[in-house]
Design an enzyme around this catalytic site. Structure first.
Site, short mmCIF file in Angstrom:
data_model
loop_
_atom_site.label_atom_id
_atom_site.label_comp_id
_atom_site.label_asym_id
_atom_site.label_seq_id
_atom_site.Cartn_x
_atom_site.Cartn_y
_atom_site.Cartn_z
N THR A 90 6.11 64.45 52.00
CA THR A 90 6.81 65.72 51.79
C THR A 90 7.05 65.91 50.30
O THR A 90 7.85 65.21 49.69
CB THR A 90 8.15 65.71 52.56
OG1 THR A 90 7.92 65.18 53.85
CG2 THR A 90 8.72 67.11 52.69
N HIS A 140 6.36 54.73 58.55
CA HIS A 140 5.21 53.95 58.06
C HIS A 140 4.93 52.70 58.89
O HIS A 140 3.88 52.09 58.75
CB HIS A 140 5.34 53.67 56.57
CG HIS A 140 5.24 54.96 55.80
ND1 HIS A 140 4.17 55.81 55.96
CD2 HIS A 140 6.09 55.57 54.95
CE1 HIS A 140 4.37 56.89 55.22
NE2 HIS A 140 5.52 56.78 54.59
N HIS A 184 9.73 61.44 61.22
CA HIS A 184 9.15 62.75 60.95
C HIS A 184 7.96 62.92 61.89
O HIS A 184 6.95 62.24 61.75
CB HIS A 184 8.69 62.81 59.48
CG HIS A 184 8.16 64.15 59.07
ND1 HIS A 184 7.79 64.42 57.77
CD2 HIS A 184 7.97 65.30 59.76
CE1 HIS A 184 7.36 65.69 57.69
NE2 HIS A 184 7.46 66.24 58.89
N1 PXP Z 1 13.95 62.11 53.66
C1 PXP Z 1 13.01 63.03 53.97
C2 PXP Z 1 13.45 64.42 54.35
C3 PXP Z 1 11.64 62.70 53.99
O1 PXP Z 1 10.71 63.63 54.30
C4 PXP Z 1 11.27 61.36 53.70
C5 PXP Z 1 9.82 60.97 53.76
O2 PXP Z 1 9.34 61.13 55.05
C6 PXP Z 1 12.27 60.44 53.40
C7 PXP Z 1 13.60 60.85 53.36
C8 PXP Z 1 11.96 59.00 53.10
O3 PXP Z 1 11.21 58.91 51.93
P1 PXP Z 1 10.60 57.51 51.51
O4 PXP Z 1 9.64 57.11 52.58
O5 PXP Z 1 9.95 57.80 50.20
O6 PXP Z 1 11.75 56.55 51.41
#
Ligand code: PXP
Length: 240
Positions: free
Chosen positions: A102, A11, A44
């Protein structure tokens, strides 16, 4: 066992892509995260390139001092990129263009052959392979059957649970899945939706060795740094 924090810098790239500018750079964010104690950087690279770009993967591969975890679809294009840049861990995730994030785990059970081929291919290239799955015993078993090194348990339902009862049930599913994964000899991570309020119980699960957290950390950084950023601009304007 203490858990390793993987900071997801997607982000930071979202903010950069909003203006197609050169900043903020997820590479800089990754370096700061490591200085602050992160033991892994997670990105990602989505098919639609909405945040992380191939350039970020390339530069992070050269600059990350800890572990680089690449979340990726189980596609030929991504396997090729993984072979080119050799992240330490490849985490296979489901991907739909129209989703905001995701939304669920991989259905390993119903796609065992296809996912199994990608797991083998990446392992042959000396990469550690993790599968992002819902905390479900059948998915854990299927991941073991296709020789995944690790699983990452999707904590979204736990994080979104409205009532204490629902949260307790979702928490128990994570505990049971984590225990099963380690019984099978796989490493176990968790992530998605974790924040400063809900992370504690998950951080106490002994079988989980890694948490990947992004949105909450980037969100907190925006607000905790806001006052400083405004003061700096006011300062410049007063002494132009
Ligand atoms: N783990 C995976 C496999 C994810 O796809 C994501 C989101 O991209 C995250 C962790 C992190 O999630 P968050 O941004 O909600 O902390």
């Amino acid at each position: 066992m203490t858990q390793r924090l993987g900071v997801n810098v997607d982000h930071v790239a979202t903010l950069r892509q909003a203006r197609k500018s050169r900043y903020p750079d997820p590479v800089t964010a990754a370096a700061i995260a490591e200085l602050a104690g992160a033991e892994q950087i997670t990105i990602h690279l989505r098919e639609d390139r909405r945040h992380i770009q191939v350039r970020d993967l390339k530069v992070l591969r050269d600059t990350v001092q800890t572990m680089l975890n690449l979340e990726m679809a189980a596609s030929q294009e991504m396997v090729k990129l993984a072979y080119e840049y050799k992240p330490d861990i490849c985490t296979l995730v489901p991907e739909r263009r129209e989703e905001l994030t995701t939304e669920g785990g991989l259905d390993v059970n119903s796609q065992r052959d296809a996912i199994g081929r990608v797991v083998k291919n990446l392992k042959d290239g000396d990469m550690i392979v993790s599968l992002f799955i819902d905390p479900d015993l059948d998915q854990v078993k299927a991941s073991h059957k296709i020789s995944a090194d690790r699983v990452e348990l999707h904590t979204g339902r736990y994080c979104e649970a409205r009532s204490g009862k629902d949260r307790e049930r979702e928490f128990q599913r994570i505990v049971d899945a984590a225990k099963a994964a380690t019984r099978f000899g796989m490493g176990c991570a968790a992530g998605h939706g974790l924040n400063y309020d809900n992370v504690r119980p998950i951080a106490r699960i002994a079988e989980i060795d890694e948490l990947n957290i992004g949105h909450a950390i980037v969100s907190r950084a925006v607000l905790s740094g806001f006052e400083h950023a405004v003061r700096e601009m006011v300062q410049i304007m007063r002494n132009p």
